[in-house]
Write a protein that holds these residues in place. Structure first.
Motif, mmCIF file in Angstrom:
data_model
loop_
_atom_site.group_PDB
_atom_site.id
_atom_site.type_symbol
_atom_site.label_atom_id
_atom_site.label_comp_id
_atom_site.label_asym_id
_atom_site.label_seq_id
_atom_site.Cartn_x
_atom_site.Cartn_y
_atom_site.Cartn_z
ATOM 1 N N GLY A 1 0.675 5.696 -0.849
ATOM 2 C CA GLY A 1 -0.072 6.883 -1.243
ATOM 3 C C GLY A 1 0.456 7.460 -2.541
ATOM 4 N N ILE B 1 0.851 -1.186 0.000
ATOM 5 C CA ILE B 1 0.000 0.000 0.000
ATOM 6 C C ILE B 1 0.886 1.235 0.000
ATOM 7 C CG2 ILE B 1 -1.798 1.257 1.255
ATOM 8 C CD1 ILE B 1 -2.427 -1.497 2.629
ATOM 9 N N SER C 1 2.662 10.381 -1.697
ATOM 10 C CA SER C 1 3.466 10.230 -0.483
ATOM 11 C C SER C 1 4.795 10.951 -0.640
ATOM 12 C CB SER C 1 3.732 8.750 -0.202
ATOM 13 O OG SER C 1 4.602 8.616 0.891
ATOM 14 N N THR D 1 -3.311 4.547 -2.849
ATOM 15 C CA THR D 1 -4.346 5.302 -2.159
ATOM 16 C C THR D 1 -4.231 6.767 -2.545
ATOM 17 O OG1 THR D 1 -2.977 5.727 -0.210
ATOM 18 C CG2 THR D 1 -4.308 3.717 -0.200
ATOM 19 N N HIS E 1 1.067 10.064 2.730
ATOM 20 C CA HIS E 1 1.592 8.947 3.502
ATOM 21 C C HIS E 1 0.547 8.304 4.420
ATOM 22 C CE1 HIS E 1 4.841 6.566 5.092
ATOM 23 N NE2 HIS E 1 4.566 6.929 6.325
ATOM 24 N N GLY E 2 -0.444 9.037 4.843
ATOM 25 C CA GLY E 2 -1.468 8.484 5.730
ATOM 26 C C GLY E 2 -2.413 7.561 4.993
ATOM 27 N N LEU E 3 -3.035 6.664 5.738
ATOM 28 C CA LEU E 3 -3.975 5.730 5.131
ATOM 29 C C LEU E 3 -5.409 6.216 5.310
ATOM 30 C CD1 LEU E 3 -2.479 2.360 6.399
ATOM 31 C CD2 LEU E 3 -2.211 3.393 4.144
ATOM 32 N N LEU F 1 -9.805 2.161 4.450
ATOM 33 C CA LEU F 1 -8.975 1.296 3.610
ATOM 34 C C LEU F 1 -9.139 -0.189 3.972
ATOM 35 C CD1 LEU F 1 -6.926 1.039 1.344
ATOM 36 C CD2 LEU F 1 -5.132 1.250 3.054
#
Length: 73
Positions: A28, A26, A31, A54, A58-60, A64
């Motif tokens: 981003g 996974i 990112s 995504t 960087h965050g999910l 998700l």
């Protein structure tokens, strides 16, 4: 020191070709911690890797896990 870390990271990415277990990678799309193109290219070396891009950095996304699990038996 930072150069050593970059070399180690590249070595680890090369080693992904030995990974045969089903794997979800996974990253981003935007990112700043990892270059998404490099992560995707490295993941494609693993025969059983699925790449999930995504939106965002960087965050999910909060949903998700739900989205990933919905696609699996």
């Amino acid at each position: 020191m930072q150069l050593d870390l970059l070399r180690e990271e590249r070595r680890q990415r090369r080693d992904l070709s030995a990974l045969t277990a089903p794997t979800v990678v996974i990253v981003g799309e935007r990112s700043r911690a990892q270059d998404a193109r490099e992560v995707v290219a490295a993941a494609r070396k693993s025969p059983n890797a699925e790449v999930v891009l995504t939106p965002g950095g960087h965050g999910l996304p909060a949903d998700l896990a739900e989205r990933l699990n919905a696609d699996r038996p």
